[in-house]
Design an enzyme around this catalytic site. Structure first.
Site, mmCIF file in Angstrom:
data_model
loop_
_atom_site.group_PDB
_atom_site.id
_atom_site.type_symbol
_atom_site.label_atom_id
_atom_site.label_comp_id
_atom_site.label_asym_id
_atom_site.label_seq_id
_atom_site.Cartn_x
_atom_site.Cartn_y
_atom_site.Cartn_z
ATOM 1 N N GLU A 103 -3.847 -0.731 7.817
ATOM 2 C CA GLU A 103 -2.681 -0.401 8.649
ATOM 3 C C GLU A 103 -2.837 -1.070 10.002
ATOM 4 O O GLU A 103 -3.934 -1.101 10.564
ATOM 5 C CB GLU A 103 -2.570 1.114 8.921
ATOM 6 C CG GLU A 103 -2.144 1.953 7.763
ATOM 7 C CD GLU A 103 -2.055 3.442 8.129
ATOM 8 O OE1 GLU A 103 -1.883 3.777 9.317
ATOM 9 O OE2 GLU A 103 -2.172 4.259 7.198
ATOM 10 N N TYR A 114 -5.181 0.205 15.271
ATOM 11 C CA TYR A 114 -4.013 0.090 16.135
ATOM 12 C C TYR A 114 -4.377 -0.287 17.567
ATOM 13 O O TYR A 114 -3.576 -0.869 18.286
ATOM 14 C CB TYR A 114 -3.246 1.418 16.157
ATOM 15 C CG TYR A 114 -2.546 1.715 14.852
ATOM 16 C CD1 TYR A 114 -1.251 1.285 14.632
ATOM 17 C CD2 TYR A 114 -3.197 2.415 13.829
ATOM 18 C CE1 TYR A 114 -0.597 1.548 13.442
ATOM 19 C CE2 TYR A 114 -2.545 2.672 12.627
ATOM 20 C CZ TYR A 114 -1.249 2.242 12.433
ATOM 21 O OH TYR A 114 -0.601 2.492 11.249
ATOM 22 N N GLU A 173 -7.733 8.162 6.358
ATOM 23 C CA GLU A 173 -8.097 8.735 7.655
ATOM 24 C C GLU A 173 -8.570 10.190 7.593
ATOM 25 O O GLU A 173 -7.905 11.088 8.129
ATOM 26 C CB GLU A 173 -6.925 8.621 8.637
ATOM 27 C CG GLU A 173 -6.556 7.195 8.959
ATOM 28 C CD GLU A 173 -5.508 7.071 10.081
ATOM 29 O OE1 GLU A 173 -5.006 8.105 10.553
ATOM 30 O OE2 GLU A 173 -5.205 5.941 10.475
ATOM 31 N N HIS A 231 -3.014 10.744 1.039
ATOM 32 C CA HIS A 231 -2.513 10.446 2.380
ATOM 33 C C HIS A 231 -1.900 11.738 2.922
ATOM 34 O O HIS A 231 -0.723 11.806 3.240
ATOM 35 C CB HIS A 231 -1.513 9.290 2.334
ATOM 36 C CG HIS A 231 -1.368 8.542 3.640
ATOM 37 N ND1 HIS A 231 -1.556 7.188 3.762
ATOM 38 C CD2 HIS A 231 -1.043 8.973 4.880
ATOM 39 C CE1 HIS A 231 -1.349 6.813 5.022
ATOM 40 N NE2 HIS A 231 -1.034 7.884 5.725
ATOM 41 N N ASN A 288 -7.828 1.272 9.245
ATOM 42 C CA ASN A 288 -6.571 1.290 9.991
ATOM 43 C C ASN A 288 -6.894 1.031 11.458
ATOM 44 O O ASN A 288 -7.690 1.758 12.051
ATOM 45 C CB ASN A 288 -5.898 2.660 9.869
ATOM 46 C CG ASN A 288 -5.530 3.008 8.435
ATOM 47 O OD1 ASN A 288 -5.517 2.138 7.560
ATOM 48 N ND2 ASN A 288 -5.220 4.269 8.186
ATOM 49 N N ARG A 304 0.860 -1.187 0.000
ATOM 50 C CA ARG A 304 0.000 0.000 0.000
ATOM 51 C C ARG A 304 0.894 1.233 0.000
ATOM 52 O O ARG A 304 1.660 1.450 0.936
ATOM 53 C CB ARG A 304 -0.901 -0.015 1.240
ATOM 54 C CG ARG A 304 -1.746 1.206 1.370
ATOM 55 C CD ARG A 304 -2.830 1.109 2.445
ATOM 56 N NE ARG A 304 -3.520 2.373 2.463
ATOM 57 C CZ ARG A 304 -3.619 3.176 3.514
ATOM 58 N NH1 ARG A 304 -3.152 2.813 4.693
ATOM 59 N NH2 ARG A 304 -4.225 4.339 3.407
#
Ligand code: FCB
Length: 459
Positions: free
Chosen positions: A356, A301, A163, A118, A299, A74
């Site tokens: 991600e 985390y 995002e 991005h 994404n 990516r």
């Protein structure tokens, strides 16, 4: 049992974080060039001027990606490299860099997944008010067309925005990311509406002009919650909180962005919360934003813990002192990769791709000359174990992109935090694979079969 057939094992990066060569090849400055030059904004005044120098190291970097056995990479395209004036003429030298990068990836059997935005908006467009400008969706469509016309004979997987929660929330509301503004809530929501329109126009442009059938998605983030236990009431509480627009930290949520994109309207609770600050959205606007998507990229985390309090109302569960956290101070919460895909698939009814996931640490070269990062190996083992559990429970997860192939410019944290499988010596540009690089290669080679073993509980 390993991951399903065709599961994409990938790694991720983004243009401003790795390319460097900020003033080369006809690239104009982006909002991040200007922001990182503003004193006090980025850790120790670091910038992406040089970064990993990936612009000049296509063969070496593609060699590292292919050496993992990864089947996907990516990457993002830098708008100011491709269209230095933001709109109008495209820059041949910029496009030819991506041509070469993509050809090198394909020649080594790695499928490029391209993010169009991005966060590196051309600074000249920010000088015309950026996402606040009602023309901004058209600017983005024009840029998309230039990229699609050139690369869609080889690219089949596209992301529009990475995002929006962060580039709008931190960039326009909190001022801690580029362009560093603190706008009113009404203004931020207007800019958000324009960014959502940009997503819709961009998806339309890809469908209309791509030379090959395309798979299109977005790569949002949000206030994911994990239930404190498997009790149905706690699961229900976590689901409800995950899809709520919160009063505090209102930019950080899934639904204000993803409901318009995938359900065609803003969420009711958000409309109530924002009242007159909500944008005027015509039916035509909503139709533009609501484009068919092929997968739900996300994404992930970490997540917060939620339970159903005594009255059944969702309640945030405080973690005890000493809970495991990364160097970013993000809690280590592996089941985020179980509940996230599950909740998001239930609501949005699309196959999920983890775009991600990774660990921030502060690695260095050890006395034996190697980079040992057992924490990253443990983190990824635990998270991937949970992703597998989601798949075993029937969630359709198509791929996983580890963040990141190599240490890079971590936005406001500069080069202080390292997310890479490969260590970057920023003085020399030398790349040194960490222990986690070799570990990930063996995971990919076994298609994740080793992940079945249940890890010891965290405490
Ligand atoms: C995400 C960004 C990505 C990277 C990781 C750590 O918010 O999309 O560029 O910086 O965080």
């Amino acid at each position: 049992m390993g991951m399903p057939d065709g599961f994409v094992w990938g790694v991720a990066s983004a243009s401003y974080q790795v390319e460097g060569a900020a003033a080369e090849g006809g690239r104009s400055p982006s909002v991040w060039d200007e922001f990182s030059r503003t004193p006090g904004k980025v850790f120790e005044g670091h910038t992406g001027d040089v970064a990993c120098g990936s612009y000049h190291r296509i063969d070496e970097d593609v060699g590292l990606i292919a050496g993992l056995g990864a089947t996907g990479y990516r990457l993002s395209i830098a708008w100011p490299r491709v269209m230095p004036d933001g709109t109008g003429a495209f820059n041949e030298e910029g496009l030819s860099y991506y041509d070469r990068l993509i050809d090198a990836l394909l020649a080594r059997g790695v499928d490029p997944w391209v993010t169009l935005y991005h966060w590196d908006m051309p600074a000249c467009l920010q000088h015309r008010d950026g996402w606040l400008n009602p023309e901004s969706p058209k600017w983005f469509a024009e840029y998309t067309a230039a990229v699609v016309d050139r690369l869609s004979d080889r690219i089949t997987h596209w992301f529009t925005l990475n995002e929006p929660q962060i580039f709008l929330g931190l960039g326009l509301n909190e001022g801690t990311h580029a362009p560093g503004l603190k706008l009113t809530r009404k203004q931020v929501l207007l800019a958000t509406h324009h960014a959502l329109l940009a997503h819709g126009h961009s998806a339309q442009v890809i469908r209309a002009r791509a030379k090959k059938p395309s798979q299109i998605g977005c790569a949002p983030v949000g206030n994911l919650k994990s239930p404190a236990s498997d009790a149905p009431a706690d699961v229900e509480a976590a689901r409800a909180e995950t899809f709520r627009v919160p009063e505090k930290g209102w930019t950080f949520n899934y639904t204000w962005y993803c409901d318009p994109m995938l359900r065609g309207h803003y969420p009711e609770d958000g409309l109530r919360l924002f009242g007159d600050d909500a944008p005027e959205a015509s039916e035509e606007d909503m139709r533009t934003i609501h484009q068919p998507m092929d997968f739900f990229g996300v994404n992930i985390y970490s997540s917060d813990l939620v339970d159903a309090g005594p009255d059944g109302q969702p309640r945030t569960v405080q973690r005890g002192p000493g809970y495991p956290m990364t160097m970013f101070r993000w809690p280590v919460q592996p089941d985020a990769l179980y509940w996230g895909p599950r909740f998001l698939q239930e609501r949005y009814k699309l196959p999920v791709v983890i775009t991600e996931n990774g660990l921030a640490s502060m690695d260095w070269v050890h006395a034996d000359g190697k980079i040992h990062d057992p924490g990253r190996i443990d983190f990824l083992t635990r998270y991937l174990h949970q992703l597998r559990r989601a798949i075993d429970d029937g969630v359709d997860v198509r791929g996983y992109f580890q963040w990141s192939i190599m240490d890079n410019f971590e936005w406001a944290e500069g080069y202080a935090l390292r997310f890479g499988l490969v260590y970057m010596d920023y003085q020399t540009g030398e790349r040194i694979p960490k222990d986690s690089y070799h570990w990930y290669r063996s995971v990919i080679a076994s298609n994740g079969r080793d992940l079945a073993q249940t890890p010891a509980p965290l405490r």
